[in-house]
Structure formats: structure tokens, C-alpha cells
Design an enzyme around this catalytic site. Structure first.
Site, mmCIF file in Angstrom:
data_model
loop_
_atom_site.group_PDB
_atom_site.id
_atom_site.type_symbol
_atom_site.label_atom_id
_atom_site.label_comp_id
_atom_site.label_asym_id
_atom_site.label_seq_id
_atom_site.Cartn_x
_atom_site.Cartn_y
_atom_site.Cartn_z
ATOM 1 C CE1 TYR A 33 -54.523 -13.432 -62.611
ATOM 2 C CE2 TYR A 33 -52.171 -13.147 -62.888
ATOM 3 C CZ TYR A 33 -53.441 -13.132 -63.415
ATOM 4 O OH TYR A 33 -53.642 -12.828 -64.737
ATOM 5 C CE LYS A 76 -52.357 -13.059 -68.076
ATOM 6 N NZ LYS A 76 -52.759 -13.147 -69.484
HETATM 7 N N1 LIG Z 1 -59.558 -8.679 -66.711
HETATM 8 C C1 LIG Z 1 -58.432 -8.378 -66.098
HETATM 9 O O1 LIG Z 1 -58.423 -7.917 -64.954
HETATM 10 C C2 LIG Z 1 -57.124 -8.556 -66.837
HETATM 11 C C3 LIG Z 1 -55.993 -7.843 -66.395
HETATM 12 C C4 LIG Z 1 -54.782 -8.033 -67.065
HETATM 13 C C5 LIG Z 1 -54.715 -8.913 -68.139
HETATM 14 N N2 LIG Z 1 -55.848 -9.593 -68.536
HETATM 15 C C6 LIG Z 1 -55.734 -10.515 -69.666
HETATM 16 O O2 LIG Z 1 -56.508 -10.036 -70.742
HETATM 17 C C7 LIG Z 1 -56.760 -11.129 -71.613
HETATM 18 C C8 LIG Z 1 -58.227 -11.123 -71.993
HETATM 19 O O3 LIG Z 1 -59.029 -11.437 -70.878
HETATM 20 P P1 LIG Z 1 -60.322 -10.601 -70.462
HETATM 21 O O4 LIG Z 1 -60.060 -10.086 -69.096
HETATM 22 O O5 LIG Z 1 -60.732 -9.684 -71.536
HETATM 23 O O6 LIG Z 1 -61.411 -11.765 -70.242
HETATM 24 P P2 LIG Z 1 -62.420 -12.505 -71.260
HETATM 25 O O7 LIG Z 1 -63.018 -13.610 -70.453
HETATM 26 O O8 LIG Z 1 -63.347 -11.524 -71.865
HETATM 27 O O9 LIG Z 1 -61.440 -13.074 -72.390
HETATM 28 C C9 LIG Z 1 -60.704 -14.264 -72.260
HETATM 29 C C10 LIG Z 1 -60.798 -14.959 -73.599
HETATM 30 O O10 LIG Z 1 -59.963 -16.128 -73.656
HETATM 31 C C11 LIG Z 1 -60.603 -16.994 -74.543
HETATM 32 N N3 LIG Z 1 -60.093 -18.353 -74.457
HETATM 33 C C12 LIG Z 1 -60.053 -19.177 -73.374
HETATM 34 N N4 LIG Z 1 -59.557 -20.376 -73.725
HETATM 35 C C13 LIG Z 1 -59.265 -20.314 -75.062
HETATM 36 C C14 LIG Z 1 -58.742 -21.231 -76.014
HETATM 37 N N5 LIG Z 1 -58.388 -22.488 -75.662
HETATM 38 N N6 LIG Z 1 -58.569 -20.822 -77.302
HETATM 39 C C15 LIG Z 1 -58.921 -19.574 -77.677
HETATM 40 N N7 LIG Z 1 -59.433 -18.651 -76.827
HETATM 41 C C16 LIG Z 1 -59.608 -19.025 -75.529
HETATM 42 C C17 LIG Z 1 -62.081 -16.904 -74.135
HETATM 43 O O11 LIG Z 1 -62.939 -17.407 -75.131
HETATM 44 C C18 LIG Z 1 -62.226 -15.408 -73.934
HETATM 45 O O12 LIG Z 1 -62.652 -14.788 -75.123
HETATM 46 C C19 LIG Z 1 -56.312 -12.395 -70.874
HETATM 47 O O13 LIG Z 1 -54.995 -12.737 -71.302
HETATM 48 C C20 LIG Z 1 -56.268 -11.912 -69.446
HETATM 49 O O14 LIG Z 1 -55.413 -12.697 -68.630
HETATM 50 C C21 LIG Z 1 -57.046 -9.418 -67.926
#
Ligand SMILES: NC(=O)c1ccc[n+]([C@@H]2O[C@H](COP(=O)([O-])OP(=O)(O)OC[C@H]3O[C@@H](n4cnc5c(N)ncnc54)[C@H](O)[C@@H]3O)[C@@H](O)[C@H]2O)c1
Length: 255
Positions: free
Chosen positions: A154, A161
Site C-alpha cells: 500500500y 490515508k
Molecule cells: N476498494 C477498496 O478496497 C477500498 C478500501 C478502503 C477505502 N477505499 C477508498 O474508497 C474511495 C473510493 O474508491 P473505490 O475503491 O470506490 O474506487 P473507484 O476507482 O471506483 O473510485 C475512485 C474514484 O476517484 C476518482 N478520482 C481520481 N482522481 C480524481 C481527481 N483528481 N478528482 C476527482 N476524482 C478523482 C475516480 O474518478 C474514481 O471515481 C477511495 O478513497 C479509496 O481509497 C477503497
């Protein structure tokens, strides 16, 4: 309209596929009485196509969360659709490949700065851009991946984070006087586009599948989305600067 979020007006960022955590949040929020405005980044036609799968139509505003111009214009653009906001969802994360997958010692400051700008500082930027539309009782919610530990692969996203978790606490301090809350949901690993870009992500998948006390589904975004809804609702009126783990209980288990 009835439901947990009846009458609430929400701004939801981060929809890019129907596996996005933000998509589940938007869908459940509409199912529970909220009016949802989406923001989209990059491939807007893709976001529009995915948004058509929501129970109700949702307007989409273009937002690159690192763009000062787009942030400055956000409140006016949102006002074209709703007269205020009760909640804002930050579901955004990005790090260049050099920052992930074991390259911690070699990633350049430029790449790390990009990760921090998009994934950490943007939480404050988004909240401030939406603030003119918010009033006491408002709620800002973001998504983290438990940053109390150094995980394999990570790397700088973990640092981003950790910064996000701190940013949420400071936002709670600075927006508390205005009656606005800031909380995060710490989700377990979910197979989204962002997750698939992390080399070695399967290590998380295996660890959670084997050890989460409640078990863990890698493809069910709804538990994390439900927690977001709860934090957006009126049912956590005195909770701010908090991190709610939605990880099957993994964080509570020793190695
Ligand atoms: N998937 C996992 O395992 C997980 C676990 C814990 C937390 N998260 C967090 O959840 C959140 C959403 O991620 P996800 O897993 O749904 O993936 P995802 O890829 O569906 O969503 C990530 C989003 O970030 C957006 N993004 C990237 N750069 C950007 C910018 N400059 N301006 C505006 N938007 C931007 C993308 O367009 C996308 O919609 C993130 O913060 C991620 O770190 C994910």
C-alpha cells in the site's frame, strides 16, 4: 419521501464504475429518500452511463478535485440542481504506480505529491468548496483504508490515508463551530477500479478472507455504503472526527 435520508440533499463524488463505493452510496441514498448530485472526473461519458443505472436520474458535475477553478465554481454548479447540501461524500483516491506495490523507497516527491493532493488534501478542498451550501447538521464523509498500520504494497497510499484520517479530525475541529461533522469509513478491501490498480492487492483479499471475524465479501460494497449513509443521517448527531471500521472486524484481530 421516507427513509433514513428523507429530504437530504447530497453531493457524491467518486463514481466511475458500478463497483465504485460511491455508486453504492448514491444508489442506497436515493433508495432512502435523498436527492443526489454526482461529480465525475475524467471520463464523464462513462460516469453518465453508470449513473443511468441508479434508481433515479442524478445530475453530474465535472470535478477534478485538484483544480482550483473547478473547486471555486462547484457551489454555483451544485446550486443549479439543489438549493443547499446536507451531506458531501468524498470517495476519491489516486496514487501513481511508483507509489504502490513495494516501491516505497524509490517513489519521487512529484509522484508522492500527486497522491497526497488527490487523496488527502482534496478532502479539505472538497469540504471547503461545498461549505457555502451547508448549514448546521451537515455531514462530510470520506473513505479510508485503516492507516494505523504499514501494510504490504500500500506504501505511499497508506501515508496518504494516514494524512486523510488526520485531515478529517482537523476538519472536525474547524467545522465543528458551524455544526458540521466530518467522519470516515474505514472499509476492508473491495474489488474496485482503484483497488485493481494496486499491484499485490490480492494479499489484502487473502488476509481478509481468512481472518475477518465476520467474514468479508470482496465484491459487496453495500456494508461500507450503509455506514456512509448512517454517518450522513441524523443518527450520529454528536459524532465527528470519528473513523468507523467496516471491515468484517479485521482491525480488531492480532496477527
Ligand atoms: N476498494 C477498496 O478496497 C477500498 C478500501 C478502503 C477505502 N477505499 C477508498 O474508497 C474511495 C473510493 O474508491 P473505490 O475503491 O470506490 O474506487 P473507484 O476507482 O471506483 O473510485 C475512485 C474514484 O476517484 C476518482 N478520482 C481520481 N482522481 C480524481 C481527481 N483528481 N478528482 C476527482 N476524482 C478523482 C475516480 O474518478 C474514481 O471515481 C477511495 O478513497 C479509496 O481509497 C477503497
Amino acid at each position: 419521501m421516507s427513509g433514513l435520508l428523507a429530504g437530504k440533499r447530497l453531493l457524491v463524488t467518486g463514481v466511475i464504475t458500478d463497483a465504485s463505493i460511491a455508486f453504492s452510496v448514491a444508489k442506497l441514498a436515493q433508495d432512502n429518500g435523498a436527492q443526489v448530485v454526482l461529480t465525475g472526473y475524467g471520463r464523464l461519458s462513462l460516469v453518465e452511463r453508470i449513473a443511468r443505472r441508479l434508481p433515479q436520474p442524478a445530475p453530474i458535475i465535472e470535478l477534478d478535485v485538484t483544480s482550483p477553478e473547478q473547486l471555486a465554481g462547484l457551489a454555483d454548479r451544485v446550486r443549479e440542481h439543489v438549493d443547499g447540501l446536507d451531506g458531501v461524500v468524498h470517495s476519491i483516491g489516486f496514487a501513481p504506480q511508483s507509489c504502490l506495490g513495494g516501491g516505497f523507497l524509490d517513489a519521487s516527491w512529484e509522484d508522492v505529491a500527486t497522491a497526497l493532493h488527490v487523496s488527502t488534501y482534496s478532502y479539505k478542498s472538497l469540504a471547503m468548496a461545498a461549505l457555502p451550501l451547508m448549514s448546521p447538521g451537515g455531514s462530510v464523509v470520506g473513505l479510508t483504508f485503516d492507516a494505523t498500520k504499514a501494510w504490504p504494497v500500500y506504501d505511499w497510499m497508506g501515508v496518504a490515508k494516514a494524512g486523510l484520517e488526520s485531515t478529517s479530525r482537523y476538519l472536525a475541529v474547524h467545522l465543528g463551530k458551524q455544526g458540521i461533522r466530518s467522519n470516515l469509513v474505514a472499509a476492508g478491501p473491495l474489488r474496485t477500479m482503484a483497488a485493481k490498480s494496486i499491484p499485490g492487492f490480492e494479499q489484502f483479499e487473502q488476509a481478509w478472507t481468512e481472518r475477518a471475524p465476520l467474514g468479508w465479501s470482496l465484491t459487496d460494497q453495500e456494508p461500507a455504503a450503509r455506514a456512509c449513509l448512517a454517518l450522513l443521517s441524523d443518527w450520529f448527531p454528536a459524532t465527528t472526527g470519528e473513523i468507523v471500521h467496516v471491515d468484517g472486524g479485521y482491525h480488531a484481530v492480532g496477527a
